[in-house]
Design a protein around this motif. Structure first.
Motif, short mmCIF file in Angstrom:
data_model
loop_
_atom_site.label_atom_id
_atom_site.label_comp_id
_atom_site.label_asym_id
_atom_site.label_seq_id
_atom_site.Cartn_x
_atom_site.Cartn_y
_atom_site.Cartn_z
N ILE A 1 0.84 -1.18 0.00
CA ILE A 1 0.00 0.00 0.00
C ILE A 1 0.88 1.24 0.00
CG2 ILE A 1 -1.80 1.31 1.20
CD1 ILE A 1 -1.34 -2.21 2.29
N CYS A 2 0.71 2.07 -1.01
CA CYS A 2 1.40 3.36 -1.10
C CYS A 2 0.32 4.43 -1.03
CB CYS A 2 2.17 3.48 -2.41
SG CYS A 2 3.40 2.19 -2.67
N SER A 3 0.46 5.35 -0.08
CA SER A 3 -0.56 6.38 0.13
C SER A 3 0.01 7.74 -0.21
CB SER A 3 -1.04 6.37 1.58
OG SER A 3 -1.58 5.10 1.89
N ALA A 4 -0.80 8.55 -0.90
CA ALA A 4 -0.40 9.91 -1.25
C ALA A 4 -1.56 10.85 -0.93
CB ALA A 4 -0.05 9.99 -2.73
N GLY A 5 -1.26 12.13 -0.89
CA GLY A 5 -2.28 13.12 -0.62
C GLY A 5 -2.25 13.61 0.81
N GLN A 6 -3.18 14.47 1.13
CA GLN A 6 -3.19 15.14 2.43
C GLN A 6 -3.38 14.20 3.60
OE1 GLN A 6 -6.30 17.93 1.51
NE2 GLN A 6 -4.87 19.48 0.80
N LEU A 7 -4.06 13.09 3.40
CA LEU A 7 -4.29 12.13 4.49
C LEU A 7 -3.42 10.88 4.35
CD1 LEU A 7 -8.18 12.31 4.82
CD2 LEU A 7 -6.45 13.48 6.21
N ASP B 1 -0.60 9.96 5.63
CA ASP B 1 -0.14 9.39 6.91
C ASP B 1 -1.27 8.69 7.65
OD1 ASP B 1 2.50 10.27 6.58
OD2 ASP B 1 2.09 12.19 7.55
N ALA B 2 -2.47 9.25 7.60
CA ALA B 2 -3.62 8.64 8.27
C ALA B 2 -4.01 7.33 7.60
CB ALA B 2 -4.82 9.60 8.27
N VAL B 3 -3.94 7.28 6.28
CA VAL B 3 -4.26 6.04 5.56
C VAL B 3 -3.23 4.98 5.89
CG1 VAL B 3 -4.49 4.97 3.28
CG2 VAL B 3 -5.49 7.23 3.71
N GLU B 4 -1.96 5.34 5.85
CA GLU B 4 -0.90 4.37 6.19
C GLU B 4 -1.09 3.84 7.61
OE1 GLU B 4 3.91 3.77 6.14
OE2 GLU B 4 3.14 5.77 6.63
N LEU B 5 -1.35 4.74 8.55
CA LEU B 5 -1.55 4.32 9.94
C LEU B 5 -2.77 3.40 10.07
CD1 LEU B 5 -0.80 4.46 12.93
CD2 LEU B 5 -2.18 6.55 13.09
N SER B 6 -3.84 3.71 9.38
CA SER B 6 -5.04 2.86 9.44
C SER B 6 -4.74 1.45 8.92
CB SER B 6 -6.18 3.48 8.63
OG SER B 6 -6.63 4.65 9.26
N ILE C 1 3.07 -4.33 3.03
CA ILE C 1 3.96 -3.24 3.41
C ILE C 1 3.23 -1.93 3.11
CG2 ILE C 1 6.18 -2.13 2.92
CD1 ILE C 1 7.16 -4.97 2.10
N THR C 2 3.42 -0.93 3.96
CA THR C 2 2.76 0.36 3.77
C THR C 2 3.78 1.48 3.69
OG1 THR C 2 2.52 0.76 6.14
CG2 THR C 2 0.73 -0.43 5.06
N THR C 3 3.48 2.47 2.85
CA THR C 3 4.30 3.68 2.76
C THR C 3 3.38 4.88 2.58
OG1 THR C 3 4.52 3.51 0.34
CG2 THR C 3 6.25 2.48 1.66
N ALA C 4 3.87 6.04 2.98
CA ALA C 4 3.15 7.30 2.76
C ALA C 4 4.07 8.24 2.01
CB ALA C 4 2.72 7.91 4.09
N HIS C 5 3.51 8.98 1.06
CA HIS C 5 4.30 9.85 0.19
C HIS C 5 3.68 11.24 0.14
CE1 HIS C 5 6.44 6.31 -1.44
NE2 HIS C 5 5.29 5.72 -1.19
N ALA D 1 4.72 2.00 -8.83
CA ALA D 1 4.87 1.32 -10.12
C ALA D 1 6.18 0.54 -10.22
CB ALA D 1 4.78 2.33 -11.26
N PHE D 2 7.25 1.02 -9.60
CA PHE D 2 8.57 0.42 -9.78
C PHE D 2 9.16 -0.26 -8.55
CE2 PHE D 2 8.90 2.90 -13.65
CZ PHE D 2 9.57 2.02 -14.46
N VAL D 3 9.03 0.32 -7.40
CA VAL D 3 9.77 -0.13 -6.23
C VAL D 3 8.97 -1.09 -5.36
CG1 VAL D 3 11.04 0.62 -4.17
CG2 VAL D 3 11.11 2.01 -6.25
N ALA D 4 7.69 -0.86 -5.23
CA ALA D 4 6.85 -1.68 -4.34
C ALA D 4 6.91 -3.15 -4.77
CB ALA D 4 5.41 -1.18 -4.37
N GLN D 5 7.47 -3.97 -3.90
CA GLN D 5 7.62 -5.40 -4.16
C GLN D 5 7.18 -6.19 -2.94
OE1 GLN D 5 8.49 -6.71 -7.07
NE2 GLN D 5 9.00 -4.76 -7.99
N ASN D 6 6.79 -7.40 -3.16
CA ASN D 6 6.45 -8.31 -2.10
C ASN D 6 7.23 -9.60 -2.33
OD1 ASN D 6 4.92 -10.63 -0.89
ND2 ASN D 6 3.65 -8.96 -0.11
#
Length: 168
Positions: free
Chosen positions: A61-67, A69-74, A101-105, A116-121
């Motif tokens: 999960i990669c999260s972007a935008g104003q929330l 951090d909240a999406v990643e935490l959830s 795995i979660t990230t916030a951007h 698109a490129f880095v997120a791997q499992n």
């Protein structure tokens, strides 16, 4: 859900949770990455997206935008909650290496490029990237633009914060 193209062997799909009433039914089962996009007024959708994404075995999960951090935490909190439930039932320690795995951007373009490129499992190859847009204004145009640029060897800026450009 619309298919927008392919990057790095991954199908790029897009949905807006406000405009596509069927998006829940269209989520794949396993081997996919979510790229969530939120504004400050989108918090009502976080819990539903987290629950349904985890039910459908999202791998990253990669999260972007104003929330972001909240999406990643959830996502992180729900992953831990499910792990504790499983441990209580099985009495076996949960293997967090098998968790999404979660990230916030804060940099929208970099977050999309990363998804698109880095997120791997390590357990499963990710073959689909689903852009889950929570916003009222939409981000279809910037995602289509980024797909074209990335497929022409473009790299994102290293700006710490770069908000998305909206359709409306």
């Amino acid at each position: 859900m619309q298919q927008f193209g392919i990057i790095n062997g991954r199908r790029i799909l897009y949905t807006n949770v406000r405009r596509d009433a069927e998006w829940l039914k269209k989520l794949p089962l396993g081997n996919w990455c979510a790229f969530t996009i939120t504004d400050n007024d989108d918090s009502d959708f976080i819990e539903l997206v987290v629950e349904k994404s985890l039910e459908n075995q999202v791998a990253y999960i990669c999260s972007a935008g104003q929330l972001s951090d909240a999406v990643e935490l959830s996502f992180d909190l729900k992953i831990v909650e499910k792990a504790i439930e499983q441990e209580n039932i099985t009495q076996i320690p949960f293997n967090y290496d098998q968790s999404p795995i979660t990230t916030a951007h804060k940099n929208f373009s970099e977050g999309f490029w990363f998804a698109a490129f880095v997120a791997q499992n390590e357990e499963n190859d990710i073959n689909t990237l689903i852009c889950i847009d929570f916003t009222k204004r939409g981000v279809k145009k910037i995602i289509l633009n980024l797909i074209e640029k990335i497929n022409n060897d473009w790299l994102p800026s290293d700006e710490e914060i770069e908000p998305p450009y909206y359709d409306e």
